[in-house]
Scaffold this motif. Structure first.
Motif: not given
Length: 204
Positions: A197-202
Motif C-alpha cells: 500500500f502506497l500513499g501521497r499528497s495530491t
C-alpha cells in the motif's frame, strides 16, 4: 517517434480500457492467458471507475485510441457503496459468485467483485482517494505515467481531496521504483505480503 496526448475519458474508450487492463493486469504483464473470463478484471478495476466517476478518468490517446489510463475515486468508502448498489447489479449475472472456496484465478477475482467492501480499510482513512493506472508497454518509461498521475492529482486537489492511495503487487519492483520517484511512500498496515500500500499528497 511515439507520441500521445492525455484527455478525459469518453464512453467510446471502454473497449480500449478493457483491453489495456488485460494486457497489463499481472504486475504490468499480460493476463489474457491467465483468466478464462476476459472481462472479469476490467469489470473490477476499469469499468466501474469510468462509469461511476468519469470526472476522475483520463486516458492517454495515441491519435487513434486509448493506450493508457488513470482511473480514480475521490472517496473509497462511497465508491464501494456505489459499486455494490449501482455497478454490481449490471455485471453480477455475467460473473456469478462461485460456490465453495475459490480455487482458480477467476474464482478468486469473482469473489472480490462480489465483495467491494474489502476495498475499504479503516487504516487508510487519511487517504480517502485511490487510483489505478495502466499503460501499454510501448508507452511506458516515456513520462506519460507521471503526467497521467499529475492530471488525476490536480483533479482530486480541485475536488478538495488531499491524499490518495494505491495498492500494488509487491513483486512489481519496476512500478515501485516509479512510485517512489514521484513521491509515494509505503503505508504500513496489516496486509498480505504480496500486496503493498502506497500513499501521497495530491499536491507536491
Amino acid at each position: 517517434m511515439i507520441s500521445a496526448d492525455i484527455r478525459p475519458y469518453r464512453p467510446e474508450d471502454r473497449d480500449a480500457l478493457y483491453d489495456i487492463c488485460m494486457r497489463t493486469g499481472a504486475a504490468g504483464g499480460d493476463v489474457r492467458g491467465v483468466y478464462r473470463d476476459q472481462t472479469l478484471l476490467p469489470d473490477i478495476f476499469a469499468g466501474p471507475y469510468a462509469t461511476l466517476e468519469p470526472d476522475l478518468a483520463f486516458v492517454l490517446d495515441d491519435g487513434g485510441r486509448a493506450v493508457g489510463y488513470v482511473l480514480g475515486t475521490s472517496d473509497t468508502a462511497r465508491f464501494a457503496r456505489d459499486f455494490r448498489d449501482k455497478w454490481l447489479p449490471t455485471v453480477a449475472a455475467q460473473h456469478p459468485l462461485p460456490g465453495g472456496e475459490p480455487g482458480t484465478p477467476d474464482a478468486v477475482m469473482t469473489a472480490f467483485l462480489h465483495r467491494p467492501e474489502v476495498m475499504v480499510t479503516p487504516a487508510l482513512a487519511d487517504y480517502p482517494a485511490h487510483l489505478h493506472i495502466s499503460l501499454l508497454p510501448g508507452y511506458q518509461g516515456r513520462g506519460y505515467g507521471r503526467t497521467l498521475l499529475a492530471t488525476l492529482f490536480a483533479a482530486l486537489d480541485k475536488a478538495g481531496v488531499k491524499r490518495v492511495h494505491l495498492v500494488m503487487s509487491s513483486a512489481n519492483t519496476g512500478a515501485r521504483a516509479f512510485y517512489d520517484r514521484i513521491g509515494f511512500h509505503q503505508i504500513s498496515i496489516p496486509a498480505p505480503e504480496e500486496l503493498t500500500f502506497l500513499g501521497r499528497s495530491t499536491t507536491a
